[in-house]
Design a protein around this motif. Structure first.
Motif, PDB file in Angstrom:
ATOM      1  N   CYS A 176       0.826  -1.210   0.000  1.00  0.00           N
ATOM      2  CA  CYS A 176       0.000   0.000   0.000  1.00  0.00           C
ATOM      3  C   CYS A 176       0.857   1.256   0.000  1.00  0.00           C
ATOM      4  O   CYS A 176       1.996   1.264   0.476  1.00  0.00           O
ATOM      5  CB  CYS A 176      -0.960  -0.002   1.187  1.00  0.00           C
ATOM      6  N   ASP A 177       0.282   2.311  -0.545  1.00  0.00           N
ATOM      7  CA  ASP A 177       0.941   3.609  -0.562  1.00  0.00           C
ATOM      8  C   ASP A 177      -0.147   4.670  -0.645  1.00  0.00           C
ATOM      9  O   ASP A 177      -1.230   4.402  -1.170  1.00  0.00           O
ATOM     10  CB  ASP A 177       1.865   3.726  -1.782  1.00  0.00           C
ATOM     11  N   TYR A 228       3.336  -8.022 -11.480  1.00  0.00           N
ATOM     12  CA  TYR A 228       2.178  -7.931 -10.581  1.00  0.00           C
ATOM     13  C   TYR A 228       1.224  -9.092 -10.846  1.00  0.00           C
ATOM     14  O   TYR A 228       0.717  -9.273 -11.944  1.00  0.00           O
ATOM     15  CB  TYR A 228       1.454  -6.607 -10.778  1.00  0.00           C
ATOM     16  N   ASP A 229       0.998  -9.893  -9.827  1.00  0.00           N
ATOM     17  CA  ASP A 229       0.160 -11.097  -9.904  1.00  0.00           C
ATOM     18  C   ASP A 229      -0.726 -11.101  -8.667  1.00  0.00           C
ATOM     19  O   ASP A 229      -0.223 -11.174  -7.541  1.00  0.00           O
ATOM     20  CB  ASP A 229       1.051 -12.340  -9.945  1.00  0.00           C
ATOM     21  N   THR A 230      -2.031 -11.037  -8.851  1.00  0.00           N
ATOM     22  CA  THR A 230      -2.943 -10.947  -7.712  1.00  0.00           C
ATOM     23  C   THR A 230      -2.947 -12.207  -6.852  1.00  0.00           C
ATOM     24  O   THR A 230      -3.491 -12.191  -5.749  1.00  0.00           O
ATOM     25  CB  THR A 230      -4.376 -10.642  -8.184  1.00  0.00           C
ATOM     26  N   ASP A 231      -2.355 -13.305  -7.340  1.00  0.00           N
ATOM     27  CA  ASP A 231      -2.191 -14.494  -6.501  1.00  0.00           C
ATOM     28  C   ASP A 231      -1.030 -14.335  -5.523  1.00  0.00           C
ATOM     29  O   ASP A 231      -0.924 -15.079  -4.551  1.00  0.00           O
ATOM     30  CB  ASP A 231      -1.947 -15.733  -7.368  1.00  0.00           C
ATOM     31  N   ARG A 232      -0.163 -13.358  -5.792  1.00  0.00           N
ATOM     32  CA  ARG A 232       1.015 -13.142  -4.957  1.00  0.00           C
ATOM     33  C   ARG A 232       1.018 -11.795  -4.247  1.00  0.00           C
ATOM     34  O   ARG A 232       1.727 -11.594  -3.263  1.00  0.00           O
ATOM     35  CB  ARG A 232       2.305 -13.219  -5.810  1.00  0.00           C
ATOM     36  N   CYS A 233       0.225 -10.847  -4.783  1.00  0.00           N
ATOM     37  CA  CYS A 233       0.344  -9.477  -4.313  1.00  0.00           C
ATOM     38  C   CYS A 233      -0.978  -8.743  -4.474  1.00  0.00           C
ATOM     39  O   CYS A 233      -1.711  -8.975  -5.442  1.00  0.00           O
ATOM     40  CB  CYS A 233       1.443  -8.775  -5.115  1.00  0.00           C
ATOM     41  N   SER A 234      -1.279  -7.867  -3.517  1.00  0.00           N
ATOM     42  CA  SER A 234      -2.463  -7.021  -3.598  1.00  0.00           C
ATOM     43  C   SER A 234      -2.044  -5.589  -3.279  1.00  0.00           C
ATOM     44  O   SER A 234      -1.576  -5.306  -2.184  1.00  0.00           O
ATOM     45  CB  SER A 234      -3.532  -7.490  -2.605  1.00  0.00           C
ATOM     46  N   ALA A 235      -2.200  -4.690  -4.250  1.00  0.00           N
ATOM     47  CA  ALA A 235      -1.783  -3.302  -4.068  1.00  0.00           C
ATOM     48  C   ALA A 235      -3.003  -2.395  -3.948  1.00  0.00           C
ATOM     49  O   ALA A 235      -3.984  -2.562  -4.676  1.00  0.00           O
ATOM     50  CB  ALA A 235      -0.907  -2.854  -5.236  1.00  0.00           C
ATOM     51  N   PHE A 236      -2.929  -1.419  -3.040  1.00  0.00           N
ATOM     52  CA  PHE A 236      -4.055  -0.512  -2.853  1.00  0.00           C
ATOM     53  C   PHE A 236      -3.569   0.813  -2.265  1.00  0.00           C
ATOM     54  O   PHE A 236      -2.520   0.889  -1.629  1.00  0.00           O
ATOM     55  CB  PHE A 236      -5.121  -1.140  -1.947  1.00  0.00           C
ATOM     56  N   VAL A 237      -4.360   1.847  -2.513  1.00  0.00           N
ATOM     57  CA  VAL A 237      -4.072   3.171  -1.975  1.00  0.00           C
ATOM     58  C   VAL A 237      -4.500   3.225  -0.514  1.00  0.00           C
ATOM     59  O   VAL A 237      -5.579   2.733  -0.160  1.00  0.00           O
ATOM     60  CB  VAL A 237      -4.796   4.263  -2.783  1.00  0.00           C
ATOM     61  N   CYS A 238      -3.660   3.818   0.323  1.00  0.00           N
ATOM     62  CA  CYS A 238      -3.948   3.796   1.756  1.00  0.00           C
ATOM     63  C   CYS A 238      -3.307   4.982   2.462  1.00  0.00           C
ATOM     64  O   CYS A 238      -2.143   5.307   2.219  1.00  0.00           O
ATOM     65  CB  CYS A 238      -3.415   2.488   2.358  1.00  0.00           C
ATOM     66  N   ASP A 239      -4.084   5.618   3.324  1.00  0.00           N
ATOM     67  CA  ASP A 239      -3.566   6.603   4.262  1.00  0.00           C
ATOM     68  C   ASP A 239      -3.460   5.907   5.612  1.00  0.00           C
ATOM     69  O   ASP A 239      -4.472   5.537   6.222  1.00  0.00           O
ATOM     70  CB  ASP A 239      -4.512   7.803   4.346  1.00  0.00           C
ATOM     71  N   LEU A 240      -2.238   5.688   6.074  1.00  0.00           N
ATOM     72  CA  LEU A 240      -2.017   4.935   7.314  1.00  0.00           C
ATOM     73  C   LEU A 240      -2.667   5.559   8.529  1.00  0.00           C
ATOM     74  O   LEU A 240      -2.913   4.894   9.532  1.00  0.00           O
ATOM     75  CB  LEU A 240      -0.517   4.795   7.587  1.00  0.00           C
ATOM     76  N   THR A 241      -2.933   6.840   8.464  1.00  0.00           N
ATOM     77  CA  THR A 241      -3.490   7.539   9.618  1.00  0.00           C
ATOM     78  C   THR A 241      -5.021   7.497   9.640  1.00  0.00           C
ATOM     79  O   THR A 241      -5.643   8.075  10.528  1.00  0.00           O
ATOM     80  CB  THR A 241      -3.011   8.998   9.654  1.00  0.00           C
ATOM     81  N   LYS A 242      -5.611   6.809   8.647  1.00  0.00           N
ATOM     82  CA  LYS A 242      -7.065   6.641   8.615  1.00  0.00           C
ATOM     83  C   LYS A 242      -7.387   5.157   8.686  1.00  0.00           C
ATOM     84  O   LYS A 242      -6.522   4.335   8.962  1.00  0.00           O
ATOM     85  CB  LYS A 242      -7.630   7.290   7.351  1.00  0.00           C
ATOM     86  N   ASP A 243      -8.638   4.785   8.425  1.00  0.00           N
ATOM     87  CA  ASP A 243      -9.057   3.384   8.564  1.00  0.00           C
ATOM     88  C   ASP A 243      -8.890   2.590   7.274  1.00  0.00           C
ATOM     89  O   ASP A 243      -9.531   1.542   7.089  1.00  0.00           O
ATOM     90  CB  ASP A 243     -10.519   3.318   9.012  1.00  0.00           C
TER      91      ASP A 243
END
Length: 267
Positions: free
Chosen positions: A102-103, A118-133
């Motif tokens: 995440c980033d 990038y392979d969804t069986d090995r990795c899942s990427a998503f946008v994320c603000d660590l200071t929120k939920d």
């Protein structure tokens, strides 16, 4: 400590003590509010060309290539994944690893997903603000074995770091570990900041608007142990001598490396 180290530390303190001024409150607030925007602009401008792949991480943190005895996959969360410089070498080395990446830069996550590896069986990427939920909206609670925090907490305003730890606690398994590496106090990059780039003690703004915080061991221990309830397994400064070829100058990079474990009885 040897005399050379003590002399370098004394010189570094003298340099930092000269910069007593901080930028006006308006600009402090602006840079903190626009941190996500500025990192997004950073990745739009540099794409995948700025950072090199991090092939060293498994040498420093053997947990990244260790396999479970029962053959189950190890679940890792890489916070502040950028364009995947940490992710791709590890996926190649450890077939039993699944990585949540995440980033809070949409552009960085877009570049991760466009990578041929990038392979969804090995990795899942998503946008994320660590200071929120955002974490619990993308990852099952208490499901992650390892969290890697490699040069990411330094990009957060200090007053929001506890929020990030609280959110990490929600998705980490009891017995799970935090693998931490970031900028240490008296790093050469900290000493190079010019007057007018200091927001507050140990927090600076780069020319591109991104933030950089320089940690002490005591601060990191307080954040993860006293506040987060983790057990500290390791905490040390890593000092690297590097050469600026263009300027024919040797500089000393100072990083802080630590490892923390969440107790099995943590609630």
């Amino acid at each position: 400590m040897d005399d050379d180290y003590l002399n370098r530390e004394k010189l570094a303190k003298e340099i930092l003590e000269k910069d007593k001024n901080t930028i006006p409150e308006f600009w402090k607030g602006k840079y903190k509010r626009e941190a996500q925007k500025n990192w997004n602009l950073f990745y739009k401008r540099n794409t995948t060309n700025f950072f090199k792949d991090r092939h060293w991480t498994d040498r420093e943190f053997v947990e990244l290539i260790e396999n479970k005895e029962n053959g189950e996959k190890t679940i890792l969360l890489e916070i502040g994944c950028g364009v995947g410089n940490f992710v791709w070498p590890l996926l190649d080395k450890n077939p039993n690893l699944f990585i949540h990446a995440c980033d809070f830069s949409e552009k960085a996550v877009e570049l991760v997903k466009e990578n041929e590896k990038y392979d969804t069986d090995r990795c899942s990427a998503f946008v994320c603000d660590l200071t929120k939920d955002d974490l619990v909206e993308n990852i099952e609670p208490n499901s992650v074995d390892l969290v890697s925090a490699i040069f990411v907490f330094s990009a957060l305003p200090p007053e929001k770091m506890q929020l990030a730890v609280s959110n990490i606690l929600k998705i980490l398994k009891p017995g799970g570990k935090i693998l931490f590496r970031d900028y240490g106090i008296y790093d050469a990059a900290q000493l190079r900041f010019k007057p007018g780039q200091k927001l507050q003690e140990s927090l600076y703004v780069r020319q591109d608007g991104t933030l950089a915080y320089y940690f002490t061991i005591e601060e990191i221990s307080n954040l993860f142990v006293n506040y987060g309830g983790f057990k500290q397994l390791e905490s040390r400064y890593v000092i690297k001598q590097t050469t600026n070829v263009k300027r024919d100058l040797n500089v000393e990079r100072v990083f802080l490396q630590a490892k923390f474990e969440l107790p099995l009885n943590h609630q």
